[in-house]
Design an enzyme around this catalytic site. Structure first.
Site, PDB file in Angstrom:
ATOM      1  N   HIS A 124    -116.975  51.602  -4.276  1.00 51.30           N
ATOM      2  CA  HIS A 124    -118.249  52.323  -4.238  1.00 51.30           C
ATOM      3  C   HIS A 124    -118.814  52.409  -2.831  1.00 51.30           C
ATOM      4  CE1 HIS A 124    -120.559  48.572  -3.859  1.00 51.30           C
ATOM      5  NE2 HIS A 124    -119.987  48.114  -4.949  1.00 51.30           N
ATOM      6  N   CYS A 142    -116.706  43.937  -5.894  1.00 58.27           N
ATOM      7  CA  CYS A 142    -116.259  45.326  -5.724  1.00 58.27           C
ATOM      8  C   CYS A 142    -115.694  45.555  -4.331  1.00 58.27           C
ATOM      9  CB  CYS A 142    -117.430  46.278  -5.963  1.00 58.27           C
ATOM     10  SG  CYS A 142    -118.023  46.282  -7.669  1.00 58.27           S
TER      11      CYS A 142
END
Length: 167
Positions: A124, A142
């Site tokens: 992301h 992440c």
């Protein structure tokens, strides 16, 4: 009178269109991304076409990046072989591309530790919630890139693309 009015309306529409914010959705018509590779130690994400790098990005990882993710909240980025399995156009981190963690083995290991494996592992951007100058490993597991970079990745990488994450 109606010709002048038509010209003014057309001119107004052209001006308003020029003022619109650029879209975060890009198009891509290059070679297919056949694999994504993350080299955690090097903090490098590679988009490959049949083994040849198309794009390489510097990334940030989870706040405790060494080792394989075992349980929810451990701050580790998973290691192993997964798939790109979803995308979120409304991510709080600008855009995001999902990784199929946890797999059956990950769930089994976490269960043996008496904890949930966690989930929602994505590649992301930063979005509005992360300061522009933030660097290093700041996610909960992440893979973080810039907003411009996630726009490229979002356009280039399709659901079903394998991702291999190495230590």
């Amino acid at each position: 009178m109606s010709i002048i009015r038509s010209v003014l309306i057309t001119l107004s529409l052209v001006i308003l269109t020029g003022c619109a914010a650029p879209s975060k959705f890009r198009s891509y018509d290059g070679p297919e991304v056949t694999r994504v590779v993350l080299l955690k130690e090097a903090r490098q994400l590679q988009l490959l076409h049949n083994g040849t790098p198309l794009k390489v990005y510097n990334v940030g990882l989870g706040f405790a990046p060494e080792g394989h993710k075992q349980v929810e909240g451990d701050g580790k980025t998973p290691e192993g072989h997964y798939m790109i399995d979803r995308r979120n156009p409304n991510s709080r981190y600008h855009l995001s591309v999902g990784i199929s963690y946890p797999n059956a083995r990950d769930i089994e290991v976490a269960r043996g530790l008496g904890r949930p494996a966690g989930g929602d592992i994505f590649i992301h951007g930063r979005g509005e919630n992360v300061p522009k100058g933030a660097t290093g490993d700041w996610t909960w597991g992440c893979i973080a890139v810039t907003d411009d970079e996630i726009e490229e990745i979002y356009a280039m990488v399709q659901d079903g693309t394998p991702i291999s994450i190495f230590p």
